[in-house]
Design an enzyme around this catalytic site. Sequence first.
Site, short mmCIF file in Angstrom:
data_model
loop_
_atom_site.label_atom_id
_atom_site.label_comp_id
_atom_site.label_asym_id
_atom_site.label_seq_id
_atom_site.Cartn_x
_atom_site.Cartn_y
_atom_site.Cartn_z
N CYS A 97 6.97 -7.29 37.57
CA CYS A 97 6.64 -8.72 37.44
C CYS A 97 7.49 -9.55 38.41
CB CYS A 97 6.87 -9.18 36.01
SG CYS A 97 8.61 -9.17 35.53
N HIS B 218 9.62 -12.06 44.92
CA HIS B 218 10.37 -12.03 46.18
C HIS B 218 10.23 -13.39 46.88
CE1 HIS B 218 8.94 -7.56 46.20
NE2 HIS B 218 10.06 -7.66 45.52
N ARG C 115 18.36 -0.07 40.57
CA ARG C 115 18.07 0.17 41.98
C ARG C 115 19.25 0.76 42.76
NH1 ARG C 115 13.82 -1.59 45.24
NH2 ARG C 115 15.24 -2.87 46.39
N ALA D 154 11.16 -9.30 38.04
CA ALA D 154 11.68 -8.05 38.62
C ALA D 154 11.86 -8.21 40.14
CB ALA D 154 10.75 -6.88 38.31
S1 SF4 Z 1 9.70 -8.16 31.96
FE1 SF4 Z 1 10.17 -10.17 31.04
S2 SF4 Z 1 9.81 -11.63 32.69
FE2 SF4 Z 1 8.75 -9.72 33.27
S3 SF4 Z 1 6.63 -9.95 32.51
FE3 SF4 Z 1 7.83 -8.89 30.90
S4 SF4 Z 1 8.49 -10.57 29.57
FE4 SF4 Z 1 7.90 -11.52 31.48
#
Ligand code: SF4
Length: 500
Positions: free
Chosen positions: A72, A205, A106, A75
């Site tokens: 996402c 990014h 990472r 991330a």
């Molecule tokens: S990891 Fe957290 S920020 Fe990413 S999509 Fe899931 S809930 Fe949303």
Amino acid sequence: MSLDYENDSALHEELITQVLSQYPHKAAKRRQKHLSVATDREEVGEEGLTISECDVKSNIKSIPGVMTIRGCAYAGSKGVVWGPVKDMVHVSHGPVGCGQYSWSQRRNYYVGTTGVDTFVTMQFTSDFQEKDIVFGGDKKLEKIIDEIEELFPLNKGLTIQSECPIGLIGDDIEAVSRKKAKEYEKTIVPVRCEGFRGVSQSLGHHIANDAIRDWVFGKAEVEFETGAYDVNVVGDYNIGGDAWASRILLEEIGLRVVGNWSGDATLAEVERAPKAKLNLIHCYRSMNYICRHMEEKYGIPWMEYNFFGPSQIEASLRKIAKHFGPAIEERAERVIAKYQPLVDDVVDKYWPRLQGKRVMLYVGGLRPRHVVTAYEDLGMQIVGTGYEFAHNDDYQRTGHYVKKGTLIYDDATSYELDKFIERIRPDLVGSGIKEKYPVQKMGIPFRQMHSWDYSGPYHGYDGFAIFARDMDLAINNPVWDLYDAPWKKVRAPAAAVAAE
Ligand code: SF4
């Protein structure tokens, strides 16, 4: 030694047809646009093939219900761009899980004392609860910033990495950041990287790049003595020490690396970046935005380079040196000559063990194309490659690396990937942790190509030696001869079992 091979276009075309035939009509129509076979119908001079938008569609929402390997936006910002900046505290703002499950995955190496002046491998979270969702989390954020200042006073600044709920409930993290930045006289960067934004980590990014532009550049007084050979290395996250293996080479040819983004980076390196003479981009996908901005606003040119495998290292060193003129060019030639014996030793040792081995890749960022020639430098062949979150310009660049007939897959579903691997049965698959164990259970060697499977570096000449060793260890490991798939085992006769 040179390698001359052509992939089996007909087989790969047939495989795509087969996989699509299992989908409902609508899904097949959608997925068809993401699967292709590299052809030479659009030959571009010496640069090789092009893969255009007509061949592979990319950066499109994944089909709900498929097991995509994408991440996402959070991330992309926290895990890739901001997280490795070592002297800042990066707060995962929202529920605890997003930061917890992506914690330090990472392997961004750094020098410093963790918990004192560096914080990369620590996990800071605002641990949102139900009442924070109902009443808002701004007050909690203020309190957390106060606590961080008290407990970790040597931090140089903070970033607030928003998780999904922050955007949904409309917290004003910008106001909190401004207020606290003034109070502590520090850089505090609110990053609107809520996971639901965009179709993958790629937008994260971009958002992280924009936050550097808006909240770091031009905000602090930067006193820095500049030189004619100052360069920023952009998009090297120092996985397993990659940036260090690269920096050696750039310094040996006479350049001064004044910033490395963002592996082993400090906030000061980010702040002074606009004073460099050239931006060298390794991961184009995650960092091209800020380089384009620096070009427009500060007139700093940028150049892509590739430090995977000797062919690309040589070509890149020559390209970079050309930018600075004959003195640096001459030094680059000396550096290339200096490392040639090391390259010869590695190739002599591993080429006979790896020659002709077929590899399938499915990774992110730059690797689906950048490592192609590193494998070829060892006599190996890329039969298929694909990206999790590429854009069209990544596929165009991929065409310059792959050979005719290479199977190309964008945002492949786990079903597609399984079927491609099952049918092609390559000698090695390079992908992520989710793919590792199913592939190994198929009896196929695997390397985790996001974080180098606990190894590295893979960049630079030093990295090439480790890369070659790791691929050999995976492929020629005797373990592959020690077991048979359960369905291939001969069942012992019932009488013999009873007598035991
Ligand atoms: S990891 Fe957290 S920020 Fe990413 S999509 Fe899931 S809930 Fe949303």
